[in-house]
Design an enzyme around this catalytic site. Sequence first.
Site, PDB file in Angstrom:
ATOM      1  N   HIS A 265       0.829  -1.199   0.000  1.00 25.61           N
ATOM      2  CA  HIS A 265       0.000   0.000   0.000  1.00 25.61           C
ATOM      3  C   HIS A 265       0.871   1.259   0.000  1.00 25.61           C
ATOM      4  O   HIS A 265       2.075   1.194   0.256  1.00 25.61           O
ATOM      5  CB  HIS A 265      -0.925   0.020   1.223  1.00 25.61           C
ATOM      6  CG  HIS A 265      -2.089  -0.917   1.104  1.00 25.61           C
ATOM      7  ND1 HIS A 265      -1.980  -2.266   1.330  1.00 25.61           N
ATOM      8  CD2 HIS A 265      -3.386  -0.690   0.779  1.00 25.61           C
ATOM      9  CE1 HIS A 265      -3.166  -2.833   1.151  1.00 25.61           C
ATOM     10  NE2 HIS A 265      -4.034  -1.896   0.819  1.00 25.61           N
TER      11      HIS A 265
ATOM     12  N   LYS B 190      -0.699   4.836   4.660  1.00 22.78           N
ATOM     13  CA  LYS B 190      -1.646   3.925   5.296  1.00 22.78           C
ATOM     14  C   LYS B 190      -1.249   3.715   6.754  1.00 22.78           C
ATOM     15  O   LYS B 190      -0.068   3.491   7.052  1.00 22.78           O
ATOM     16  CB  LYS B 190      -1.676   2.598   4.544  1.00 22.78           C
ATOM     17  CG  LYS B 190      -2.737   1.645   5.066  1.00 22.78           C
ATOM     18  CD  LYS B 190      -2.919   0.468   4.141  1.00 22.78           C
ATOM     19  CE  LYS B 190      -3.961  -0.515   4.670  1.00 22.78           C
ATOM     20  NZ  LYS B 190      -5.283   0.124   4.876  1.00 22.78           N
TER      21      LYS B 190
END
Length: 265
Positions: free
Chosen positions: A155, A159
Amino acid sequence: MTIRVAIAGPRGKMGKEAVHTVMKAENMELVAVLDHREIASNLVDYQEFPEQYDVRVYTNLNTLIEEMKPEVFVDLTTPKAVYAHTKTLLQYKVRPVIGTTGFTDEQLEEVTQLARENETGAIIAPNFAVGAVLMMKFAAEAAKYMPDVEIIELHHDQKLDAPSGTGVKTAQLIAANRPAHKQGHPDEHETIPGSRGGDIDGMRIHSVRLQGLVAHQEVLFGGEGQMLTIRHDSYNRQSFMSGVKLCIEKVVTLDTLVYGLENLL
């Protein structure tokens, strides 16, 4: 029937996409948004949105609910905020659609019970991308035949939670079809702690956080002389919006909490 929708976090990357999605939907009306900072009283005054987006902005969830009476509330903000929001929404019998991961098992059980008591539908989806849900379902099926598995989720570097909700959900689905067992050499030793990743029933989850990524995951199954890789990639946040729209349409038909988009397909 037109569904009255409110959205939290309109300036966030996911929240912004959700605003555009609801505004374009013929069967939905965006009645309000919730922002944690007091910037303006209407979306038309936000530089992120066009002048035709005449939508009230609130900084207090209770006031938003009481004044605008939304049927569905889409929350794509942070784990800390979304837990409190979800409890408030269910107490008001407003249906939450939650895309934020990071709920603990205890929190998830609490909001599930609250939804049941108030006979109010709710959806918590670790991933709104239909392709990601299919990836999880295919991985769960493969685990019946190839039980040695590792998960790599990748990600963007902003995040907050690791592993991702999608990674955890994938592991849970796999665990239902795979006997728990330790993988690797029985005398395996990490010379750098954490090198082998997180451990769920003996399978390993590895989290990558880098600029340039959006949301990606691959599930690696190893067998004698072979490997099976199941991978999904979201290249932009538009990939999640068909799932958001589906959840808004489905949650108004529910009277309890559903965890995972796969349960709606």
